[in-house]
Design a protein around this motif. Structure first.
Motif, short mmCIF file in Angstrom:
data_model
loop_
_atom_site.label_atom_id
_atom_site.label_comp_id
_atom_site.label_asym_id
_atom_site.label_seq_id
_atom_site.Cartn_x
_atom_site.Cartn_y
_atom_site.Cartn_z
N TYR A 119 0.58 -1.22 -0.01
CA TYR A 119 0.09 0.09 0.01
C TYR A 119 1.12 1.29 -0.07
O TYR A 119 2.02 1.43 0.52
CB TYR A 119 -0.67 0.10 1.22
N TYR A 127 0.05 5.16 1.26
CA TYR A 127 -0.85 5.86 2.13
C TYR A 127 -0.15 7.17 2.05
O TYR A 127 0.93 7.50 2.01
CB TYR A 127 -1.11 5.57 3.51
N GLN A 136 -0.39 11.04 4.40
CA GLN A 136 -0.67 11.54 5.84
C GLN A 136 -0.42 12.90 5.92
O GLN A 136 0.70 13.42 5.90
CB GLN A 136 0.04 10.68 6.94
N GLY A 174 -1.85 15.82 11.34
CA GLY A 174 -3.02 15.97 12.17
C GLY A 174 -4.12 15.11 11.67
O GLY A 174 -5.19 15.11 12.18
N GLN A 175 -3.87 14.32 10.63
CA GLN A 175 -4.74 13.53 10.46
C GLN A 175 -4.27 12.04 9.98
O GLN A 175 -3.04 11.79 10.31
CB GLN A 175 -5.32 13.73 8.68
N GLY A 176 -5.10 10.87 9.86
CA GLY A 176 -4.90 9.69 9.66
C GLY A 176 -4.47 9.41 8.41
O GLY A 176 -4.75 10.24 7.11
N PRO A 177 -3.47 8.18 8.11
CA PRO A 177 -3.12 7.95 6.74
C PRO A 177 -4.53 7.71 5.80
O PRO A 177 -5.47 7.17 6.28
CB PRO A 177 -2.59 6.74 7.10
N LEU A 180 -5.43 6.22 1.75
CA LEU A 180 -5.15 5.36 0.98
C LEU A 180 -5.15 6.03 -0.39
O LEU A 180 -5.93 6.70 -0.92
CB LEU A 180 -5.89 4.03 0.72
N LEU A 195 3.51 7.28 3.36
CA LEU A 195 3.58 6.00 3.71
C LEU A 195 3.56 4.71 2.89
O LEU A 195 2.66 4.78 2.27
CB LEU A 195 2.55 5.92 5.12
N LEU A 204 -1.07 -4.71 8.94
CA LEU A 204 -0.17 -3.66 8.12
C LEU A 204 1.22 -3.50 8.95
O LEU A 204 0.97 -2.98 9.71
CB LEU A 204 -1.07 -2.36 7.35
N PHE A 222 4.35 -0.77 8.53
CA PHE A 222 4.46 0.46 7.73
C PHE A 222 6.03 0.70 7.87
O PHE A 222 6.54 0.34 8.74
CB PHE A 222 3.68 1.49 8.65
#
Lengths: 113, 111
Positions: free
Chosen positions: A33, A35, A37, A40-43, A45, A91, A102, A104
């Motif tokens: 994968y 990703y 990011q 301040g946010q999540g990964p 896709l 990522l 997963l 990373f």
């Protein structure tokens, strides 16, 4: 066992320049994968590979982003041309098929000036 | 539309006490959930998972609870330690593919 390896760790470029990120997944992991990011946010896709096939690239902005996974091992994510809003951490993650977890890499932090 | 929500951006807990991190999801097709911990300048590291066929999974100090009817899961850390201070991400998937991550909760464990 080596983990997911990404390079470069940091990259600073000017807007409109190209940039490429490289990922070497854990040996034997079929699924890879990419990703994105933002701070301040999540990964989020971007693309999923099963071996060398991109099975889900619906979130990849194809006008400027491209990816490849030759021979189903290493992968490269390219941005051309980069825009200011592309500044983020990219990522890479891998997993053996159907195990769920997963793994990373440390990520590649891109700064576009 | 956020499919995975973590409504608390931050949480502070005293060392030795319990930390409870919450996560809500909207997609009823999600059947596999993970929690990740992330330190600054590092990639996320896996903590614990739970399948929708279970309502609890425990691993040492970490326990994840899943309430499918409420589309809610929580991570309990007992006892909390200063080294647990990090950002915690909840992630959800259908059949272990294409994980969707929440925005994260920053946990601070105070000595």
């Amino acid at each position: 066992e080596a983990g997911v390896v990404q390079s470069p760790r940091y990259k600073i470029i000017e807007k409109k320049q190209p940039v490429a990120f490289w990922c070497n997944p854990i040996s034997g992991h079929n699924t890879l994968y990419w990703y994105l990011q933002n701070l301040g946010q999540g990964p989020e896709l971007l693309i999923r590979y099963e071996n060398e096939e991109a099975v889900d690239d619906s979130q990849l902005p194809k006008d400027r982003f491209s990816a490849e996974r030759l021979k189903g091992v290493d992968s490269t994510l390219k941005i051309q041309p980069a825009e200011l809003g592309d500044s983020a951490v990219y990522l890479c993650a891998s997993t053996a098929t159907n195990t769920g977890e997963l793994f990373f890499g440390e990520g590649s932090r891109l700064t576009v000036l | 539309d956020q499919q995975v929500k973590q409504n608390s951006p931050s949480l502070s807990v005293q060392e030795g006490r319990i930390s409870i991190l919450n996560c809500d999801y909207t997609n009823s097709m999600f059947d596999y959930f993970l929690w990740y911990k992330k330190y600054p300048a590092e990639g996320p590291t896996f903590l614990i998972s739970i399948s929708s066929i279970k309502d609890k999974n425990e691993d040492g100090r970490f326990t994840v609870f899943l309430n499918k009817s409420a589309k809610h899961l929580s991570l309990h850390i007992v006892p909390s330690q200063p080294g647990d201070s990090a950002v915690y991400f909840c992630a959800a998937s259908v059949r272990g593919q294409n994980f969707v991550f929440g925005p994260g909760t920053r946990l601070s464990v105070l000595p």
